[in-house]
Every structure is written in C-alpha cells, then in structure tokens.
Design a protein around this motif. Sequence first.
Motif, PDB file in Angstrom:
ATOM      1  N   GLN A 108       0.250  -1.551  12.739  1.00 35.52           N
ATOM      2  CA  GLN A 108       0.590  -0.563  12.355  1.00 35.52           C
ATOM      3  C   GLN A 108      -0.245   0.790  12.899  1.00 35.52           C
ATOM      4  N   LYS A 111      -0.586   0.462  17.359  1.00 36.11           N
ATOM      5  CA  LYS A 111       0.777   0.354  17.829  1.00 36.11           C
ATOM      6  C   LYS A 111       0.992  -0.746  19.128  1.00 36.11           C
ATOM      7  N   ILE A 200       6.784  -3.523   6.664  1.00 35.73           N
ATOM      8  CA  ILE A 200       5.306  -3.697   6.951  1.00 35.73           C
ATOM      9  C   ILE A 200       4.871  -4.690   6.228  1.00 35.73           C
ATOM     10  N   ALA A 235      -4.209   0.696   7.476  1.00 29.90           N
ATOM     11  CA  ALA A 235      -2.922   0.334   8.449  1.00 29.90           C
ATOM     12  C   ALA A 235      -3.445  -0.855   9.515  1.00 29.90           C
ATOM     13  N   ASN A 240       4.431  -4.561  11.748  1.00 32.52           N
ATOM     14  CA  ASN A 240       5.827  -4.240  11.889  1.00 32.52           C
ATOM     15  C   ASN A 240       6.162  -5.498  12.598  1.00 32.52           C
TER      16      ASN A 240
END
Length: 302
Positions: A108, A111, A200, A235, A240
């Motif tokens: 997250q 990326k 998530i 994060a 994902n």
Amino acid sequence: MMVALYRRNGDLVIDWGRTMPFKYDFFQVRWDLNGRNVGQREIRGRVQGSTVVSRPQDGTYTAVVQGCDSRVLSSTRCRQKWTVPVSIQLPFHRPTVDASDALLVVNQHSKMCVDVAYGSRDQGARIQQYPCHGGPPERWRYDWVTTVNETGYFQIVNQNSGLCLSIRGNAPAVGAQPTQARCNGRVSQMWGNVRAGVNIFRLKPYLDSSLCLDDEGFNTTPGASIQLWKCNGLAVQGWNLKRRRRHDRRLGHAGQGDPGAAASALVTPPMVPPSDRPLRLLMPGYSGNSLPATFTCTLMPS
C-alpha cells in the motif's frame, strides 16, 4: 499454545506448542469430524507435540489440545485447558500453479509487488519488492490451509518457482526476512490474511500473530527488502491483492484488465502505427526469465 491442523502425505497432522515457560507431563488431543468426536489421545511431552490421524475421511475436522500433569491418586490436573478449536475441510486438493488463480501482492505504501529476486527458482532465494510487471516471479497463489478465530491461514505459492513463502528456521522475529522454500504444509509457511480495509490486508505468520509482513524502512526503491515487524496499522504493512491482466492473444501483449495502476507500465497496449515494421515493446522492471520482446502488429479494419 498454538495448534495447527493440516494435511501431509494423505494423513491429517495435528501440531501444537510451544508452551514455554510452562511444561506439562502429557497432552490430551481430541478431534471431531463434522461435529462428532471421532478420536482422543494422550501424547507424552513437555512443551510441544504432534500426532497423525491416518487415512482421514472427507469432511470438516476440528481439533483441540490441553496440557496436563501426571495423575496423582487417580486424578488428572490439566493446567492448560482446551485450546481454541482449529478446523480444516477435506479433501484439500492443491492445484498446480497457473496464471488463472495467481495474484499480485502490492504494498500500500511503495506501490511495488512482492517479488522473488532475479526470478530465482532456488530455495532460500531473497523475497523483495519490485515495480509491478505481472511476470511469474510476482504472481502468488493463496492455498487455504485452516481457519483460527475467523482468520484464514494460507500457503502462498510463487507461480515461477512453485515454492512457498516461508520463515527461515521456523523462527519469526522482528526484522526477519521471509524466503521461499519447498512447500511442506508446516506452520512456518502459513500466513494469516487479515482484512484491514477495502482490498487491504495484513499478512501475519501463524507462528506469531503479533508480527506483520512489512516494507522495511518505508522504502520505495526497487529491490527493497520485505521483513516481519510488530503490527502497527501503517500503510507499509498494508497489502492489496490484484489479479494480473488477461492476455490478449490477438495483439500478443497484455490487455486492459485491472491489476492496478502500479502494474500499468507493462500491460498498457501502445498505439499501432501505420507500418508493417516490427515493434519492440519494452517491459520495464521485469525480473523473471527472459521473454521475447519483439511483436509484429498488423492493422485490422475497424
């Protein structure tokens, strides 16, 4: 005390431990099939143990364990009461690793995708983050193993190597880096997939649910390490799960699916120029085995 229930070589295995600092003279193990008790054993041990149920039938097995001290005057004292039940559904068939059920696991924060460095098929190969390109070293299949306290635990299998995401030496610790190893069904290869938002998830090792898979040092550099760290809700510990884009056979490159913006550099088809000359399509960041990079495109009437 942690309890694991899994299939190995056609048998059903019940593992438990470690109970340190507490020690017991023996353990009582009980298992049910479809809600009905079908077996119970006493296993000698101090801090851990294992037992095998041969030729299990199809259905839902549930197991519990308690730790007990030696009998005194025909009475038994079990200080460790029955554990929380763990379950498994049989038959448990493990399909071959193919693209239809493989996922990209995207951090997250960075990326970037979970990737096997240099597309290695070797045991012990380094697991890293790399810009998402959708190649086999970045595709992972989730094989369900068991459910504990409503958390599903999975073996995570790499499509390129066929090996499982593993903890080195069965010893989860803060800062430990995962690797890939031959799939063996043991708890060091079981990962809890805990929802933390819309698509998530937190990935937690079965051996220590206080730890989470983490982007080491908030790093956004290709090749950055992945580690275990105390779960903190940030994060860097959010992942994902995205399906890779489907192959477009007519154009000879990936089509317009939805593996997420992070993977779009590979799969976005270029405009076809009015020429019959071959085009060279660059695949940025590909870390797997070499792929043909030249495609011949032919204009087709609309």
